[in-house]
Design a protein around this motif. Structure first.
Motif, PDB file in Angstrom:
ATOM      1  N   GLU A  75       0.805  -1.357   0.081  1.00 10.89           N
ATOM      2  CA  GLU A  75       0.160   0.026   0.042  1.00 10.89           C
ATOM      3  C   GLU A  75       0.883   1.207  -0.072  1.00 10.89           C
ATOM      4  OE1 GLU A  75      -3.381   0.065  -0.194  1.00 10.89           O
ATOM      5  OE2 GLU A  75      -3.133  -2.223  -0.331  1.00 10.89           O
ATOM      6  N   ALA A  76       0.473   2.295  -0.621  1.00 12.12           N
ATOM      7  CA  ALA A  76       1.173   3.675  -0.887  1.00 12.12           C
ATOM      8  C   ALA A  76       1.220   4.257   0.735  1.00 12.12           C
ATOM      9  CB  ALA A  76       0.451   4.468  -1.957  1.00 12.12           C
ATOM     10  N   ILE A  77       2.237   4.872   1.009  1.00 11.91           N
ATOM     11  CA  ILE A  77       2.400   5.633   1.765  1.00 11.91           C
ATOM     12  C   ILE A  77       2.829   7.211   1.479  1.00 11.91           C
ATOM     13  CG2 ILE A  77       3.194   3.889   3.680  1.00 11.91           C
ATOM     14  CD1 ILE A  77       6.012   4.928   3.864  1.00 11.91           C
ATOM     15  N   ALA A  78       3.207   7.279   0.234  1.00  9.89           N
ATOM     16  CA  ALA A  78       3.480   8.376  -0.182  1.00  9.89           C
ATOM     17  C   ALA A  78       3.071   8.402  -1.739  1.00  9.89           C
ATOM     18  CB  ALA A  78       4.867   9.068  -0.221  1.00  9.89           C
ATOM     19  N   VAL A  79       2.524   9.579  -2.190  1.00 10.80           N
ATOM     20  CA  VAL A  79       2.117   9.730  -3.757  1.00 10.80           C
ATOM     21  C   VAL A  79       2.554  10.944  -4.232  1.00 10.80           C
ATOM     22  CG1 VAL A  79       0.336   9.941  -5.366  1.00 10.80           C
ATOM     23  CG2 VAL A  79      -0.140   8.403  -3.330  1.00 10.80           C
ATOM     24  N   ALA A  80       3.343  10.836  -5.458  1.00 15.66           N
ATOM     25  CA  ALA A  80       3.798  11.865  -6.193  1.00 15.66           C
ATOM     26  C   ALA A  80       3.109  12.037  -7.762  1.00 15.66           C
ATOM     27  CB  ALA A  80       5.269  11.981  -6.474  1.00 15.66           C
ATOM     28  N   LEU A  81       2.155  13.170  -7.788  1.00 18.26           N
ATOM     29  CA  LEU A  81       1.814  13.528  -8.936  1.00 18.26           C
ATOM     30  C   LEU A  81       2.444  14.599  -9.669  1.00 18.26           C
ATOM     31  CD1 LEU A  81      -1.793  13.087  -7.942  1.00 18.26           C
ATOM     32  CD2 LEU A  81      -0.441  11.277  -9.009  1.00 18.26           C
ATOM     33  N   GLY A  82       2.183  15.278 -10.943  1.00 12.83           N
ATOM     34  CA  GLY A  82       2.650  16.255 -11.549  1.00 12.83           C
ATOM     35  C   GLY A  82       2.358  17.531 -10.751  1.00 12.83           C
ATOM     36  N   GLU A  83       1.055  17.552 -10.254  1.00 15.93           N
ATOM     37  CA  GLU A  83       0.631  18.763  -9.600  1.00 15.93           C
ATOM     38  C   GLU A  83       0.495  18.846  -8.130  1.00 15.93           C
ATOM     39  OE1 GLU A  83      -2.685  16.079  -9.948  1.00 15.93           O
ATOM     40  OE2 GLU A  83      -1.249  16.672 -11.478  1.00 15.93           O
ATOM     41  N   ALA A  84       0.823  17.641  -7.578  1.00 14.16           N
ATOM     42  CA  ALA A  84       1.098  17.546  -5.987  1.00 14.16           C
ATOM     43  C   ALA A  84       1.457  16.417  -5.432  1.00 14.16           C
ATOM     44  CB  ALA A  84      -0.602  17.802  -5.333  1.00 14.16           C
ATOM     45  N   GLY A  85       1.922  16.148  -4.149  1.00 20.55           N
ATOM     46  CA  GLY A  85       2.508  15.164  -3.495  1.00 20.55           C
ATOM     47  C   GLY A  85       1.601  14.981  -2.390  1.00 20.55           C
ATOM     48  N   TYR A  86       1.380  13.792  -1.842  1.00 21.65           N
ATOM     49  CA  TYR A  86       0.694  13.153  -0.664  1.00 21.65           C
ATOM     50  C   TYR A  86       1.221  12.514   0.292  1.00 21.65           C
ATOM     51  CZ  TYR A  86      -3.059  15.337  -3.673  1.00 21.65           C
ATOM     52  OH  TYR A  86      -3.774  16.240  -4.416  1.00 21.65           O
ATOM     53  N   LEU A  87       1.100  12.794   1.439  1.00 23.77           N
ATOM     54  CA  LEU A  87       1.727  11.798   2.555  1.00 23.77           C
ATOM     55  C   LEU A  87       0.603  11.763   3.473  1.00 23.77           C
ATOM     56  CD1 LEU A  87       4.375  10.371   3.340  1.00 23.77           C
ATOM     57  CD2 LEU A  87       5.052  12.734   4.279  1.00 23.77           C
ATOM     58  N   LYS A  88       0.727  10.344   4.366  1.00 18.49           N
ATOM     59  CA  LYS A  88      -0.660  10.395   5.460  1.00 18.49           C
ATOM     60  C   LYS A  88       0.328  10.059   6.817  1.00 18.49           C
ATOM     61  CE  LYS A  88      -4.341   7.521   6.888  1.00 18.49           C
ATOM     62  NZ  LYS A  88      -5.241   6.602   6.563  1.00 18.49           N
ATOM     63  N   VAL A  89       0.033  11.065   7.696  1.00 17.94           N
ATOM     64  CA  VAL A  89       0.716  11.052   8.794  1.00 17.94           C
ATOM     65  C   VAL A  89      -0.277  11.357   9.994  1.00 17.94           C
ATOM     66  CG1 VAL A  89       2.461  12.284  10.506  1.00 17.94           C
ATOM     67  CG2 VAL A  89       2.857  12.103   7.994  1.00 17.94           C
ATOM     68  N   ASP A  90      -0.524  10.667  11.020  1.00 21.04           N
ATOM     69  CA  ASP A  90      -1.463  10.706  12.293  1.00 21.04           C
ATOM     70  C   ASP A  90      -2.997  10.755  11.585  1.00 21.04           C
ATOM     71  OD1 ASP A  90       0.737  10.804  13.858  1.00 21.04           O
ATOM     72  OD2 ASP A  90       0.869  12.977  13.970  1.00 21.04           O
ATOM     73  N   GLY A  91      -3.014   9.783  10.765  1.00 25.62           N
ATOM     74  CA  GLY A  91      -4.381   9.640  10.250  1.00 25.62           C
ATOM     75  C   GLY A  91      -4.900  10.986   9.353  1.00 25.62           C
ATOM     76  N   GLU A  92      -3.984  11.796   8.871  1.00 32.76           N
ATOM     77  CA  GLU A  92      -4.393  12.667   7.901  1.00 32.76           C
ATOM     78  C   GLU A  92      -3.579  12.890   6.938  1.00 32.76           C
ATOM     79  OE1 GLU A  92      -6.988  15.062   8.490  1.00 32.76           O
ATOM     80  OE2 GLU A  92      -7.531  13.976  10.291  1.00 32.76           O
ATOM     81  N   VAL A  93      -4.338  13.010   5.704  1.00 30.60           N
ATOM     82  CA  VAL A  93      -3.271  13.053   4.363  1.00 30.60           C
ATOM     83  C   VAL A  93      -3.257  14.518   4.234  1.00 30.60           C
ATOM     84  CG1 VAL A  93      -3.620  12.633   1.785  1.00 30.60           C
ATOM     85  CG2 VAL A  93      -4.551  11.088   3.383  1.00 30.60           C
ATOM     86  N   ALA A  94      -1.764  14.639   3.899  1.00 26.24           N
ATOM     87  CA  ALA A  94      -1.244  16.077   3.709  1.00 26.24           C
ATOM     88  C   ALA A  94      -1.176  16.236   2.155  1.00 26.24           C
ATOM     89  CB  ALA A  94      -0.317  16.411   4.609  1.00 26.24           C
ATOM     90  N   ARG A  95      -1.229  17.524   1.850  1.00 27.10           N
ATOM     91  CA  ARG A  95      -1.014  17.825   0.339  1.00 27.10           C
ATOM     92  C   ARG A  95       0.253  18.656   0.216  1.00 27.10           C
ATOM     93  NH1 ARG A  95      -4.363  18.968  -4.642  1.00 27.10           N
ATOM     94  NH2 ARG A  95      -2.945  20.520  -5.764  1.00 27.10           N
ATOM     95  N   PHE A  96       1.251  18.133  -0.838  1.00 27.10           N
ATOM     96  CA  PHE A  96       2.397  18.859  -0.745  1.00 27.10           C
ATOM     97  C   PHE A  96       2.757  19.520  -2.204  1.00 27.10           C
ATOM     98  CE2 PHE A  96       2.787  15.844   2.401  1.00 27.10           C
ATOM     99  CZ  PHE A  96       3.582  16.285   3.187  1.00 27.10           C
ATOM    100  N   ALA A  97       3.325  20.788  -2.165  1.00 28.09           N
ATOM    101  CA  ALA A  97       3.548  21.255  -3.487  1.00 28.09           C
ATOM    102  C   ALA A  97       5.010  20.842  -4.120  1.00 28.09           C
ATOM    103  CB  ALA A  97       3.604  22.815  -3.435  1.00 28.09           C
ATOM    104  N   PRO A  98       4.949  20.375  -5.467  1.00 23.68           N
ATOM    105  CA  PRO A  98       6.128  19.801  -6.181  1.00 23.68           C
ATOM    106  C   PRO A  98       7.046  20.848  -6.466  1.00 23.68           C
ATOM    107  CG  PRO A  98       4.442  20.380  -7.765  1.00 23.68           C
ATOM    108  CD  PRO A  98       3.796  20.619  -6.438  1.00 23.68           C
ATOM    109  N   ASP A  99       8.213  20.901  -6.231  1.00 27.15           N
ATOM    110  CA  ASP A  99       9.467  21.598  -6.194  1.00 27.15           C
ATOM    111  C   ASP A  99       9.797  21.577  -7.560  1.00 27.15           C
ATOM    112  OD1 ASP A  99      11.892  23.019  -6.349  1.00 27.15           O
ATOM    113  OD2 ASP A  99      12.638  22.247  -4.351  1.00 27.15           O
TER     114      ASP A  99
END
Length: 160
Positions: A75-99
């Motif tokens: 199962e994925a613990i991190a996802v990288a897309l062209g427009e955003a990245g995602y990581l789930k910590v403490d039950g919450e999925v956080a959105r990240f901006a690509p550098d």
């Protein structure tokens, strides 16, 4: 009189030496306090969690990209897309901006994603440029002070 002047000058020089040394000690102590304040509290390790199908739906995580898992087919613990990245910590999925200045990974994803409290690097070792493939990868999560708080070897599955 000359002797008195020499003794007074020697006493003055000696007292200046003591003040200089005390000032240096105060300056060293002040520098040490500033360094400790800049470093802040120690880094707090985190443990990313596996994302569920509901997490993907709730956060509209879909499209061409790469997902990082601890094992191939896991199962994925991190996802990288062209427009955003995602990581789930403490039950919450956080959105990240690509550098946009970071190295490009397969399918237009980036190697680095930045967020408010954390950021992550996804180092993927592509071997053949296939559209849908699984590659050896390394996930590194860092805090706001760029200190590593999680690191793991795994597999990146890339596809649409």
């Amino acid at each position: 009189m000359k002797r008195y002047f020499i003794v007074a000058a020697a006493a003055l020089i000696a007292s200046c030496g003591n003040e200089t040394s005390r000032s240096e000690q105060e300056e060293i102590a002040e520098t040490e306090r500033a360094i400790a304040a800049a470093e802040g509290p120690p880094a707090i390790a985190i443990e990313p969690q596996e994302m569920t199908f509901a997490d993907f739906e709730r956060n509209a995580i879909y499209g061409a990209g790469c997902s990082f898992a601890l094992s191939e087919g896991g199962e994925a613990i991190a996802v990288a897309l062209g427009e955003a990245g995602y990581l789930k910590v403490d039950g919450e999925v956080a959105r990240f901006a690509p550098d946009s200045g970071s190295e490009e990974n397969p399918l237009g994803t980036r190697s680095r994603y930045d967020g408010l409290e954390h950021g992550f690097r996804l180092a993927i070792e592509p071997d053949d440029g296939a559209e849908a493939a699984s590659y050896p990868a390394r996930l590194t999560v860092y805090d706001g002070r760029n200190r590593v708080v999680y690191e793991a070897e795994g597999s990146a599955s890339c596809g649409a």
